[in-house]
Design an enzyme around this catalytic site. Structure first.
Site, PDB file in Angstrom:
ATOM      1  N   LYS A  63       0.845  -1.193   0.000  1.00 23.66           N
ATOM      2  CA  LYS A  63       0.000   0.000   0.000  1.00 23.66           C
ATOM      3  C   LYS A  63       0.882   1.244   0.000  1.00 23.66           C
ATOM      4  O   LYS A  63       2.027   1.199   0.467  1.00 23.66           O
ATOM      5  CB  LYS A  63      -0.862   0.034   1.275  1.00 23.66           C
ATOM      6  CG  LYS A  63      -2.025  -0.940   1.278  1.00 23.66           C
ATOM      7  CD  LYS A  63      -2.851  -0.770   2.551  1.00 23.66           C
ATOM      8  CE  LYS A  63      -3.978  -1.788   2.644  1.00 23.66           C
ATOM      9  NZ  LYS A  63      -5.028  -1.614   1.626  1.00 23.66           N
TER      10      LYS A  63
ATOM     11  N   ARG B  20     -10.304 -11.645   2.122  1.00 21.36           N
ATOM     12  CA  ARG B  20     -11.139 -12.739   1.592  1.00 21.36           C
ATOM     13  C   ARG B  20     -10.416 -14.076   1.688  1.00 21.36           C
ATOM     14  O   ARG B  20     -11.044 -15.125   1.746  1.00 21.36           O
ATOM     15  CB  ARG B  20     -11.562 -12.395   0.152  1.00 21.36           C
ATOM     16  CG  ARG B  20     -10.413 -12.213  -0.793  1.00 21.36           C
ATOM     17  CD  ARG B  20     -10.813 -11.459  -2.051  1.00 21.36           C
ATOM     18  NE  ARG B  20     -10.893 -10.018  -1.846  1.00 21.36           N
ATOM     19  CZ  ARG B  20     -11.309  -9.145  -2.758  1.00 21.36           C
ATOM     20  NH1 ARG B  20     -11.683  -9.573  -3.946  1.00 21.36           N
ATOM     21  NH2 ARG B  20     -11.352  -7.858  -2.491  1.00 21.36           N
TER      22      ARG B  20
HETATM   23  N1  BES Z   1      -8.389  -3.833   4.442  1.00 20.50           N
HETATM   24  C1  BES Z   1      -8.450  -3.445   3.085  1.00 20.50           C
HETATM   25  C2  BES Z   1      -9.725  -2.681   2.758  1.00 20.50           C
HETATM   26  C3  BES Z   1      -9.692  -1.215   3.040  1.00 20.50           C
HETATM   27  C4  BES Z   1      -8.690  -0.418   2.517  1.00 20.50           C
HETATM   28  C5  BES Z   1     -10.701  -0.646   3.752  1.00 20.50           C
HETATM   29  C6  BES Z   1      -8.702   0.935   2.775  1.00 20.50           C
HETATM   30  C7  BES Z   1     -10.712   0.703   4.012  1.00 20.50           C
HETATM   31  C8  BES Z   1      -9.709   1.495   3.516  1.00 20.50           C
HETATM   32  C9  BES Z   1      -8.398  -4.689   2.189  1.00 20.50           C
HETATM   33  O1  BES Z   1      -7.558  -5.685   2.648  1.00 20.50           O
HETATM   34  C10 BES Z   1      -7.859  -4.228   0.886  1.00 20.50           C
HETATM   35  O2  BES Z   1      -6.758  -3.777   0.853  1.00 20.50           O
HETATM   36  N2  BES Z   1      -8.674  -4.336  -0.148  1.00 20.50           N
HETATM   37  C11 BES Z   1      -8.309  -3.903  -1.446  1.00 20.50           C
HETATM   38  C12 BES Z   1      -8.833  -4.903  -2.425  1.00 20.50           C
HETATM   39  C13 BES Z   1      -8.328  -4.690  -3.810  1.00 20.50           C
HETATM   40  C14 BES Z   1      -6.850  -4.986  -3.886  1.00 20.50           C
HETATM   41  C15 BES Z   1      -9.103  -5.596  -4.731  1.00 20.50           C
HETATM   42  C16 BES Z   1      -8.932  -2.530  -1.676  1.00 20.50           C
HETATM   43  O3  BES Z   1     -10.065  -2.317  -1.276  1.00 20.50           O
HETATM   44  O4  BES Z   1      -8.236  -1.679  -2.229  1.00 20.50           O
HETATM   45 MN    MN Z   2      -5.549  -5.429   2.015  1.00 24.04          MN
END
Ligand code: BES
Ligand code: MN
Ligand code: ZN
Length: 491
Positions: free
Chosen positions: A275, A349
């Site tokens: 990230k 997931r």
């Molecule tokens: N925990 C995050 C979701 C999230 C990110 C919630 C930022 C709130 C703020 C999850 O693990 C994630 O990173 N999801 C990705 C999925 C994508 C790579 C398909 C997302 O939502 O960007």
């Molecule tokens: Mn994530």
């Protein structure tokens, strides 16, 4: 916070602070009316002169009103009577609670629940006032001393009502403990709140409540179960994963349990699909689903509800490392289905699919997972609602109704088959991401493939469980929704 009922006439009450409510341009009701009479119309005069505000959520502190024993009276504005609603009431309770906390008031008597306008259930009015005033008095102190002169949470609150209302207060105490637990866990830094730490807290809860038991699976045991998706996510971290299984037997028979499954990513760096830096410190929030499942468990055990409940927490840390899983990997989940990794940041997931497969053995009456699963959910619904997805209309409706009752609302998104094709993979049964479009739904579709034949729902609490930026921190949600669902199932 300690809750109690008190039927002493409001003008004779010895308390640090009385909390009353008034509507805009409407005759005074209940305690406000009694106080006005005792003070020879002083309250009405202050309203007329504009010194006391009745706008929705406004706060005015009065000192030394004639004819009233309490030294301080906090007057809360209910706003226009026609616009009044359970949500507006709850917001007033939260504002009152926050005002008391920020003005170092450690005890108070609350009369807000006496209102008759809006025709709300007196049991609910009292319970919700207690829950929300307690919620507003949460204060994070785990790694920081509170400031001396302000921010002292209420220690005890009494409420207008007789012994016949004790059940409402007992219920409130359950909800309040659940929320406090969930927030305390959610706010802890990720170097403290590791998967092993979550397991320790779960053990403590079990030692505090009757009819509870716990099982904790470590890496080796999960290897035997072939939980390769969950284990892959944890592989890059020195903090090894745990599967925490909390059991509460409130029904004393072998009737089917409700099973709650929580995403417990104690820190989400994104892994090899790292990230960006800004806001990454807030990724400690990624165990918010687990925290709320643990909170709902504690609430249920505190109320000793006549249900059987099992909570499964999939706890892991998502880190980049020489040993970490990578894009391109194909994982074989516990179910036998294979998953091609496109993005290691779609890790929630992966831990959930194995936890859901594992949960089948309990033959759940309902299987509900709770997760901070997608950023797309925050874009879609913001902080005001959790997303609810289910192929079972009755279950979705029960959850939405529970959310409305607890003022911890959810809103449904579809799981139509149309979206499933976005998960097609060349090298595996599915890939772990579904592309830009409908990100929350395709995440739900992914989970649906591991819950075939189950009465299952998915709650994405990415927006509701955490306040982003500014006054950031855990809200504890959706503890209220989950706990209300359990209360309703017990009834
Ligand atoms: N925990 C995050 C979701 C999230 C990110 C919630 C930022 C709130 C703020 C999850 O693990 C994630 O990173 N999801 C990705 C999925 C994508 C790579 C398909 C997302 O939502 O960007
Ligand atoms: Mn994530
Ligand atoms: Zn995550």
């Amino acid at each position: 916070m300690k809750f109690a009922l008190d039927t002493t006439p409001v003008t004779e009450l010895q308390t640090a602070c009385l909390v009353i409510g008034i509507f805009e341009q409407a005759p005074l009701e209940g305690s406000a009316k009694l106080i006005d009479e005792a003070s020879n119309g002083a309250l009405q005069e202050l309203i007329q002169s504009g010194d006391v505000d009745s706008d929705w959520k406004s706060t005015t502190m009065l000192h030394g009103l004639d004819g009233v024993c309490a030294k301080r009276i906090l007057v809360m504005g209910f706003g226009e009577a026609e616009k009044f609603s359970p949500v507006r009431y709850d917001e007033v309770c939260k504002s009152a609670g926050k005002y008391l906390r920020d003005h170092a008031t450690t005890s108070a008597h609350i009369c807000l629940n006496e209102i008759v306008s809006g025709n709300m259930d007196p049991h609910w009015l009292l319970r919700q006032a207690a829950v929300s005033i307690d919620w507003a008095n949460y204060l994070y102190t785990a790694t920081k001393a509170p400031k001396k002169d302000d921010n002292q949470p209420l220690i005890s609150a009494t409420f207008a009502g007789g012994n016949d209302r004790q059940a409402a207060l007992d219920e409130a105490r359950g909800f309040a403990r659940g929320y406090q637990r969930s927030r305390a866990l959610g706010d802890l830094p990720p170097n403290i709140c590791t998967p092993a730490y979550l397991a320790e807290i779960a053990k403590e809860i079990v030692s505090d409540y009757e009819n509870t038991s716990i099982e904790i699976l470590e890496q080796e045991e999960m290897e035997v179960l072939k939980m390769s998706a969950l284990l892959a996510v944890g592989r890059g971290s020195a903090n090894k994963p745990r599967l925490i299984i909390l059991k509460y037997d409130g029904k004393k028979d072998d009737s089917q349990p409700i099973v709650l499954v929580g995403k417990g990513i104690t820190f989400d760096t994104g892994g090899i699909s790292l990230k960006p830096g800004p806001n990454m410190e807030q990724m400690k929030f990624d165990m918010g689903g687990a925290a709320s499942v643990i909170g709902a468990f504690e609430a249920c055990a505190d109320m000793q509800l006549p249900i059987n409940l099992i909570c499964v927490v999939a706890a892991a840390e998502n880190m980049p490392d020489g040993n970490a899983y990578r894009p391109g990997d194909v994982l074989t989940s516990m179910s036998g289905k294979t998953i091609e990794i496109f993005n290691t940041d779609a890790e929630g997931r992966l831990v959930l699919c194995d936890a859901l497969t594992y949960s089948e053995r309990f033959k759940p009456a309902a299987l509900i997972n709770v997760a901070t699963l997608t950023g797309a959910c925050v874009i879609a619904l913001g902080q005001h609602a959790s997303a609810i997805m289910s192929l079972h209309d009755d279950l979705a409706e029960e959850l939405i109704k529970a959310g409305q009752e607890a003022i911890d609302r959810g809103w449904r998104l579809p799981l139509w088959e149309d979206y499933q094709s976005q998960l097609k993979s060349t090298f595996a049964d599915m890939k772990n991401v579904g592309g830009m479009a409908a990100g929350s739904i395709t995440a739900g579709c992914f989970l649906s493939r591991f819950t075939k034949g189950q009465r299952w729902a998915h709650i994405d609490c990415a927006g509701s469980t955490w306040v982003w930026g500014g006054d950031k921190g855990s809200t504890g949600r959706p503890v209220g929704l989950l706990t209300q669902y359990l209360v309703n199932q017990a009834a």
